[in-house]
Design an enzyme around this catalytic site. Structure first.
Site, PDB file in Angstrom:
ATOM      1  N   ALA A   1      -5.941  -5.347   1.887  1.00 52.89           N
ATOM      2  CA  ALA A   1      -5.440  -6.665   2.280  1.00 52.89           C
ATOM      3  C   ALA A   1      -5.614  -7.665   1.143  1.00 52.89           C
ATOM      4  O   ALA A   1      -6.718  -7.824   0.613  1.00 52.89           O
ATOM      5  CB  ALA A   1      -6.191  -7.163   3.511  1.00 52.89           C
TER       6      ALA A   1
ATOM      7  N   SER B   1      -1.855  -1.771   5.279  1.00 58.37           N
ATOM      8  CA  SER B   1      -3.077  -2.351   4.722  1.00 58.37           C
ATOM      9  C   SER B   1      -4.184  -2.388   5.759  1.00 58.37           C
ATOM     10  O   SER B   1      -3.923  -2.532   6.955  1.00 58.37           O
ATOM     11  CB  SER B   1      -2.829  -3.784   4.223  1.00 58.37           C
ATOM     12  N   CYS B   2      -5.391  -2.244   5.284  1.00 58.12           N
ATOM     13  CA  CYS B   2      -6.585  -2.631   6.030  1.00 58.12           C
ATOM     14  C   CYS B   2      -7.490  -3.327   5.017  1.00 58.12           C
ATOM     15  O   CYS B   2      -6.993  -3.838   4.005  1.00 58.12           O
ATOM     16  CB  CYS B   2      -7.249  -1.439   6.703  1.00 58.12           C
ATOM     17  N   LYS B   3      -8.778  -3.342   5.253  1.00 59.74           N
ATOM     18  CA  LYS B   3      -9.634  -4.088   4.329  1.00 59.74           C
ATOM     19  C   LYS B   3      -9.593  -3.513   2.919  1.00 59.74           C
ATOM     20  O   LYS B   3      -9.482  -4.246   1.937  1.00 59.74           O
ATOM     21  CB  LYS B   3     -11.066  -4.116   4.849  1.00 59.74           C
TER      22      LYS B   3
ATOM     23  N   GLU C   1     -14.754   1.486   6.356  1.00 55.87           N
ATOM     24  CA  GLU C   1     -14.913   0.658   5.179  1.00 55.87           C
ATOM     25  C   GLU C   1     -16.346   0.175   4.998  1.00 55.87           C
ATOM     26  O   GLU C   1     -16.760  -0.139   3.897  1.00 55.87           O
ATOM     27  CB  GLU C   1     -13.993  -0.563   5.252  1.00 55.87           C
TER      28      GLU C   1
END
Length: 863
Positions: A268, A765-767, A820
């Site tokens: 992100a 997207s993610c972190k 994550e």
């Protein structure tokens, strides 16, 4: 495979090499066999490995090799494995039983390779310039009609991860340096404003120094072409996106042409190095605007809302672009008049008229006029029109200005070039410093631009009239011949017309230069007041926004280049590209809990800022990798990314693309949190941010669809096996967006389907673009195999597990959890929500709260 312990054989599906496999006959293929435990946390251990070459397999008489599996340290033999040659489609119905028995025990991985270049038979040389260090896996799955499909997964790094941020930082430095010069060019100001100007210049100097240091550090960077998640908090890497990779799935079926499915995975876009203690950009910008109003009063400034400061930057950008262009066209007009026939002269004049109209239209804004009055009031020795009252701020509603472009279009027929040339355009002196300022002076200055242009047009019209009168006798004569030829009216001699045209063109250039200079000063004064009213927080916000935008632009440029390369031979796609542009759909899996709220706020602003970006396709100077790298130009209000193509690819493009038409990419963002933190947010927190983002971007996507269907025929859009109409998908998406449903991943699935059906660019997207992202991508790929390529239903889970086995091999969790935290967990307790009971026993109330929270966390984790 045959185990050393039981000696019971376990049959593999075999290994086959596709004709376009990116390995050569002498290349060794390493085959590793893993054992996967069935516990709560799935883990895998390597049982053994072996290597073989394609030549050995092709030359074997029985079309198979028997290999010994050895341990990782090559100290012991743990079993054997059989590698067989199998051609696509040769497994018929009568032979299926052998493969469906114990199906879930068989491996479907054909080969895995890691090579430095992207080898694609269609556009490999182009792809290799931007994408590198590709990792490729090929699988073989059975279809519902008992045939076999080959699925090739290819993940690659992108050189734009670093090249785009470095170019942007250089542009930031250049823009801020120009801003300092523009502030100095404001001239003499009263002591109050002069002190504010010095303070603002000092702030810009500080930004430039920090950006120069960051750029120097990035120039020293060596290693992979992406930023790993463990480096997301490093200050000098804050402009670089996290884990930017391209994912391509290529499907080869016996009775269908090859299909490609691309997705870009990226962390992100967010300012991780600055943290999220006070929220993200969306919250910080809102707070900043409210504080700026109070500071404007304290500093005796005029408060300009964000839309007006944005307009000021836009005017500044237009002036800096159009003035040199108009000057160049004016010089070209003089040169063409002396060397060419009348028609090329008309073409140049048409371009000059068009750019001048754009110039006048941009400066017709009331903001420019009011800012000029405010600047005059800031001069030393200012005298107001009304005695005893200092006019510290301009009239917010000055009289409406005339429309000069209408003068250009409505030239009186009775006017002749001689009459216009005798009445030289009205031009006024510079803004007075020590006397009353005439509010109508600005109107007279920029109206003179239109009068000068009318003079030039009238002269060329007269020349064309003489040319038409002599067309039959001398159709190919030059302009000088036309002027000296016989006509009913007294012709202009060769000695007269160049001087007249030269005077008019020079007058036009001077008028445009004067208007540009005044407009530049006025809007620079607007931006000075904005900067003077801001606190140190304003400086930090600008740096934060620059960093987030840099990450977002690097990802967008990567996706655009990948999509362009894939569609170079698709005429329908190219038509859509220059007609309405492309949609770029960003899929976010961030939760609306804790610090990920700040990340999502950063991401929302960064994706929204991508609306200011356009793309342009150019012809590369050579086919070297350096010449094929995309480049960025412009300033914060508008950037252009130029994508160079080799000569043969560029020449095959439509005329609109070869002429450098700006190409629009419309970014949309949809977010659905999926981890355990989102469970807490939905039960006890606030998910209004996610709901607002999804609703807003659905409306943007719906508007793009209407523009697409009204411009491009439906036949230009890609065809899919599932015939669901895009309009129906949009209606379903709209219903899901407004429906209150926990973890409604249907929103992401529908948005992804719509994006692919509209030839769009997909981002996930993610972190950190690791586990949540990989789970989403692999699930989407298997769903595409099922829906579009008739994957056998018994193979779905098997294919999903096989594609995710790379994560299991690295000891990661194949769950929709939040892995994550693993990068940060090394320095944190394993269980963060079980607090010391000794402290909680102090109060029975705290103990009850602790029990409730612990139960919530456990339920969320195992839900």
């Amino acid at each position: 495979m045959e185990s050393e312990g039981t000696r019971e054989p376990v049959f593999l599906t075999g290994v086959s090499v596709p004709p376009d496999c990116p390995v050569y006959s002498e290349t060794l293929i390493k085959l590793s066999v893993y054992g996967v435990s069935d516990g709560h946390q799935q883990t895998s251990n390597i049982l053994g490995s072996s290597s073989f070459s394609v030549t050995d397999l092709l030359q074997s008489k029985d079309q198979q090799l028997s290999l010994s599996l050895r341990t990782a340290d090559d100290s012991d033999t743990v079993g054997t494995v059989v590698v067989s040659r199998i051609k696509m489609g040769e497994i018929e119905d009568g032979e299926v039983d052998h493969f469906t028995t114990d199906m879930h025990q068989k491996c479907t991985l054909v080969y895995e390779s890691s090579h430095g270049s992207v080898n694609d038979k269609d556009n490999g040389p182009i792809m290799n310039a931007v994408f590198k260090n590709a990792v490729c896996k090929v699988y073989r799955f059975q279809t519902v009609d008992s045939k076999w499909m080959l699925v090739r997964e290819q993940m690659a790094e992108c050189t734009l991860s670093f090249s785009i941020p470095k170019q942007l930082i250089a542009l930031y430095i250049q823009e801020d340096t120009c801003r300092i010069q523009e502030l100095k060019d404001l001239g003499e100001l009263s002591p109050h404003w002069d002190n504010l100007r010095k303070d603002v210049i000092s702030r810009y100097d500080q930004i430039i120094k920090e950006y120069q240091d960051t750029l120097a550090e990035l120039e020293k960077h060596t290693g992979p072409s992406f930023k790993p998640s463990c480096s997301k908090a490093q200050k000098y890497l804050e402009f670089v996106p996290i884990n930017l990779h391209t994912q391509r799935m290529r499907v080869t079926c016996p009775r269908k042409t090859d299909s490609f499915y691309d997705v870009v995975t990226v962390g992100a876009p967010a300012a991780h190095s600055q943290g999220f203690k006070n929220g993200g950009l969306q919250k910080l910008l809102s707070k900043y605007e409210s504080e700026k109003k109070s500071h404007s009063t304290a500093y005796q400034c005029i408060y300009y809302p964000p839309e007006q400061t944005a307009k000021a930057r836009e005017i500044l950008c237009v002036v800096s672009q159009l003035q040199p262009h108009i000057s160049a066209l004016a010089d070209q007009l003089l040169q063409t008049a002396q060397q060419s026939p009348i028609q090329p002269l008309r073409d140049v004049l048409k371009s000059l008229e068009e750019k001048t109209k754009q110039f006048v239209h941009a400066l017709k804004d009331e903001l420019v006029k009011s800012a000029l009055l405010a600047l005059h009031a800031a001069r030393p020795g200012y005298v107001s029109k009304s005695q005893g009252s200092a006019r510290s701020s301009p009239d917010p509603h000055p009289s409406a200005a005339p429309k000069p472009h209408s003068v250009c279009n409505n030239l009186d027929d009775s006017q002749t070039p001689q009459r216009e040339s005798q009445a030289s355009p009205v031009r006024s002196d510079s803004i007075p410093h020590h006397k009353e300022y005439d509010e109508e002076e600005w109107d007279r200055v920029w109206v003179s631009v239109a009068k000068s242009l009318n003079c030039v047009i009238a002269l060329v019209d007269k020349l064309q009239e003489q040319d038409n009168n002599n067309q039959e006798s001398a159709p190919a004569h030059t302009l000088a011949d036309v002027i000296t030829s016989h006509s009913p009216d007294p012709p202009m001699t060769t000695a007269v017309w160049p001087d007249q045209l030269g005077v008019l063109v020079q007058s036009l250039k001077e008028c445009v230069a004067e208007v540009a200079e005044r407009a530049r000063r006025s809007v620079s004064f607007v931006l000075l007041q904005e900067a003077a009213c801001s606190t140190a927080q304003g400086l930090q916000l600008q740096q934060r926004r620059d960093a987030v935008f840099s990450q977002a632009l690097a990802a967008l440029a990567c996706g655009f280049v990948m999509r362009l390369y894939a569609g170079l031979e698709d005429k329908d796609f190219l038509r859509q590209l220059h007609a309405v542009g492309l949609v770029a759909q960003f899929e976010s899996l961030l939760s609306t809990y804790s610090e990920e709220i700040g990340m999502l706020e950063d991401m929302e602003v960064g994706i929204s800022d991508l609306h200011r970006v356009t793309f342009r396709i150019t012809e590369a100077a050579s086919e070297e990798a350096v010449s094929l790298q995309p480049s960025v130009s412009g300033r914060r209000d508008h950037y252009t990314v130029e994508v160079p193509l080799p000569h043969h690819a560029f020449q095959a493009l439509p005329d609109e693309l070869r002429q450098g038409k700006p190409l629009r990419v419309l970014p949309v963002l949809f977010n659905v949190g999926i981890n355990e933190q989102q469970t807490i947010a939905e039960r006890f927190g606030d998910i209004s941010l996610q709901e607002r983002i999804n609703q807003k971007n659905f409306e943007i996507l719906e508007g793009y669809y209407k523009s697409l269907t009204s411009t491009v025929p439906s036949e230009c859009l890609p065809r899919f096996q599932t015939q669901t109409d895009i309009k129906e998908l949009l209606d379903t998406l709209g219903q899901n967006v407004v429906t209150k449903k926990r973890k409604n991943v249907e929103i992401l699935w529908l948005a992804g389907m719509i994006c692919r059906r509209m030839n769009g660019i997909r981002f996930t997207s993610c972190k950190s673009a690791k586990d949540r992202t990989s789970m989403s991508v692999t699930l989407e790929q298997c769903s595409l195999l099922r829906d579009e390529h008739l994957l056998n239903k018994d193979y779905f889970v098997r294919a999903l597990d096989c594609m995710r086995s790379g994560l299991l091999a690295q000891g990661e969790v194949a769950q929709w959890d939040d892995p994550e935290v693993g990068s940060d967990a090394n320095n944190k307790p394993a269980s963060r929500h079980f607090y010391p009971i000794a402290l909680l026993l102090v109060s029975s109330h705290l103990l009850v709260v602790w029990l409730i929270l612990s139960l919530v966390f456990l339920l969320a984790k195992y839900q």
